[in-house]
Scaffold this active site. Sequence first.
Site, PDB file in Angstrom:
ATOM      1  CG  ASP A   1      37.587  48.074  32.183  1.00 16.58           C
ATOM      2  OD1 ASP A   1      37.956  49.041  32.868  1.00 16.58           O
ATOM      3  OD2 ASP A   1      36.884  48.185  31.154  1.00 16.58           O
TER       4      ASP A   1
ATOM      5  CG  HIS B   1      42.732  49.605  34.306  1.00 11.52           C
ATOM      6  ND1 HIS B   1      41.756  49.242  35.219  1.00 11.52           N
ATOM      7  CD2 HIS B   1      42.168  49.440  33.076  1.00 11.52           C
ATOM      8  CE1 HIS B   1      40.657  48.878  34.577  1.00 11.52           C
ATOM      9  NE2 HIS B   1      40.877  48.991  33.270  1.00 11.52           N
TER      10      HIS B   1
END
Length: 292
Positions: free
Chosen positions: A107, A272
């Site tokens: 990320d 994620h």
Amino acid sequence: MTPAIPGFDYRRVLVADGVSLNAAVAGSGTPIVLLHGFPQTHLMWRHVAADLAADHTVICPDLRGYGASDKPAETGGTAYAKRTMAADIVALARALGHERFALAGHDRGALVAFRAGLDHPETITHLACLDVLPTLDMWEVMRGTSAAIGFHLYLMAQPPGLPEQMIAASPDAFFGHFLDLWANDPRAVPADVRAAYLDACRGAVPSIVADYRASAGVDVDHDQADRDAGRRLRMPVTVLQQDWGAALGFDAAALWNTWAPDLRHGTVTCGHFMAEEAPADIVKALRDLLAR
């Protein structure tokens, strides 16, 4: 008590004028630095780091502006540029005795890792980026109603003032929204770790917003300059992502290949937070990368 990675030593390391990073360090052997994402801290690597430390020196810092690392005020627009944050990581590794090292990021941390690979190709031996696109490509593919999934990108890109006020008014709801929305398996982030993430974010609203704001400004400029100059990542690169390219109508592997000639790209079925939801898969991918 704030959770820690078992078996890791914690250090504060000065990396720039007035900026020290909190870092967990363990193991011996060739070094690898692991960079966390949003809205997390270095704790997201707790499973992966413990495995890799069996035969590597593993360094897990909190990025500047996050966790227990320093949070300098943004004054000139570059305090949270990925170029600045990447320089922090190179300085951290050097302070710990490592001139060259492998680097993996998730990320936001993956954007820092990407920038480190471009800016410091002689230093980064291997590069892994988890669940991102390079900043320039990200903005180019976000269009139409599909861009609603990235509403936070647009919110935090606004001028200083309103985003900080809105998020600070209900930080647990804001940051908790992403912990809930992006996890396929909520059990992967246990209650004590979730509480640590929310506590860290609660105290870092201005710096987190500044990090995101940089990605709508100076980071785009840096990526565009590199694209125009034909700069590419020289080291072996592994990219793992959810298959949101298919969902949003773009070819993620093709976009990454323009930056990374020596690329292995794969998609995952977990959420994620893949280092917490599927740590064995991430360990395997990183070990395969390090063997290249």
